[in-house]
Design an enzyme around this catalytic site. Structure first.
Site: not given
Ligand code: GLU
Length: 448
Positions: A92, A113, A128, A168, A211
């Protein structure tokens, strides 16, 4: 300085193999130094190659993305998906469309992540993805064609139980919408194959805000510990993407004063506090040109300099732009300008040298990205739950769950600080808390 021989060997091996991958090495080194005391105590780890398994992605997928611009010219870009860890669930993590992305940036993001997702307490592994493609200056049609071509390849490697990408930098609900459309043409309807979807297309309410809001919820918990609050505090916030903008809105809502904001073109300082209406008008109608703000509010000043190099007295800094945006000199400047708290909205926005400056400053307290910006992916997890249940929660329900998740992450960090005598070093605490979970998972899965 790393001291444990096993850790040193693991790190040196990576350095030899991936000498050029600066960001990846930086993220791994910071993590390894945080967990050093635990590794020191557990001599069995080396035989099981636990650390090697922790820092090495399970899979790296690299593919070419051919697409045609509006003049009929064909272009080729690179796409990546790093599937770092499936220990906790489907890989994820977001997709980043930006020109300076490379394997190093992708590997550091997928690595971080994994630990961030572990801290949320939700069943999500870590991954990612990216493309070295920028949506800047592209027409809507060009972006759609790019997203379709990108997904045509990526769809071979994802599904709702295997790998669930989201947005992202450079990937918002428009891009996710186009990719989701293409995914359905290729593989049929599968609601949970992507998150950050437009709300109408079964996205979650509150995902867009998550976020930025989550960052402020974490900050509130951290301030509360010091008997302080957001209200009346002066903020410097970099980045005007999804994270920065929603953090700004939440701070203003809670009575804080946002003195300075920035995007890739420059920074804006308004001693009376940034006017959100004026700012949003610039973002929507004036091509994000922040210099226009001063026409309406002449007491404000625009500069092409980095927001972190400007002379602005404030209490709290929220870097929400990108990796390594604050260096040691800027860190010293922040402290000299009165800043006492910092929470990372972007992933790894402070260089290792900047972190050293923060850690040496006695009264400075800061929150690492792994913990503080976990709200986005947490609500992605909630989007997956809603999709699986064929339900839709209200904004309030999602926001309440987000608040609980962020305050639980803070509690976890606080308890780890107490257990390991870390003072207020929440960054080391977050690494240790996530590490403890991942070590156990590796061991209980056998040789994976
Ligand atoms: N890109 C975001 C992060 O850095 C969210 C990733 C997501 O929602 O899967 O956590």
């Amino acid at each position: 300085m790393l001291k444990n021989p096993y850790i040193i060997r693991v790190y040196n091996d990576l350095q030899t193999k991936f000498n050029e991958q600066i960001e990846y090495l930086q993220a791994v080194k910071e993590f390894l130094s945080a967990i050093e005391p635990l590794v020191e105590q557990d001599k069995g780890l080396e035989k099981e190659a636990i650390l090697e398994r922790m820092v090495t992605p399970e899979r790296i997928i690299k593919f070419r993305v051919p697409w045609q611009d509006d003049q009929g010219q064909v272009h080729i870009n690179w796409g990546y998906r790093i599937q770092h860890s499936s220990l906790l669930g489907p890989y994820k993590g977001g997709l980043r469309f930006d020109t300076p992305v490379n394997e190093s940036v992708m590997k550091f993001l997928a690595f971080e992540q994994t630990f961030k997702n572990a801290l949320t307490g939700l069943p999500m592994g870590g991954g990612k993805g990216s493309a070295d493609f920028s949506t800047r200056g592209k027409s809507d049609q060009e972006i759609m064609r790019f997203c379709q071509s990108y997904m045509t390849e990526l769809a071979k490697h994802i599904n709702e139980n295997l790998d669930v990408p989201a947005g992202d930098i450079g990937v918002g609900k428009r891009e996710i919408g186009y990719m989701y459309g293409q995914y359905k043409r290729l593989k049929g309807v599968e609601l949970g194959s992507l998150t950050g979807k437009p709300v109408l297309a079964n996205g979650s309410l509150g995902r867009e805000e998550a976020t930025g809001y989550g960052l402020i919820y974490f900050l509130q918990a951290m301030l509360n510990e010091e008997n302080e609050e957001v209200s009346q505090k002066r903020f410097i916030i970099s980045g005007l993407g999804n994270v920065g903008l929603n953090a700004i809105k939440k701070v203003i809502h809670l009575g804080g004063l946002v003195l300075a904001v920035s995007n890739s073109q420059g920074s804006l300082y308004d001693p009376q506090g940034i006017n959100i209406k004026c700012l949003e008008d610039i973002l929507v109608n004036h091509n994000k040109d922040l210099s226009i703000y001063t026409q309406e509010r002449p007491h404000a000043s625009f500069s092409k300099d980095s927001i972190w190099s400007r002379q602005i007295e404030a209490d709290i800094a929220l870097p929400c732009a990108t990796q390594n945006e604050i260096n040691a000199e800027q860190a010293r400047k922040l402290i000299a300008n009165g800043v006492r708290f910092l929470a990372e909205g972007a992933n790894m926005p402070c260089t290792s040298e900047a972190i050293e400056v923060f850690n040496q400053s006695k009264d400075f307290i800061w929150a690492p990205a792994k913990a503080a910006n976990a709200g986005g992916v947490a609500v992605s997890g909630l989007e997956m739950s809603q999709n699986a249940m064929r339900l839709k929660w209200s904004f309030e329900e999602v926001d309440e769950k987000l608040q609980t998740i962020m305050s639980d992450i803070f509690t976890r960090c606080k308890e780890t600080c107490l257990a390991f005598d870390l003072g207020k070093n929440y960054a080391v605490a977050a690494d240790i808390a996530a590490y403890q979970k991942i070590v156990q998972l590796i061991q209980m899965h056998g040789l994976v």
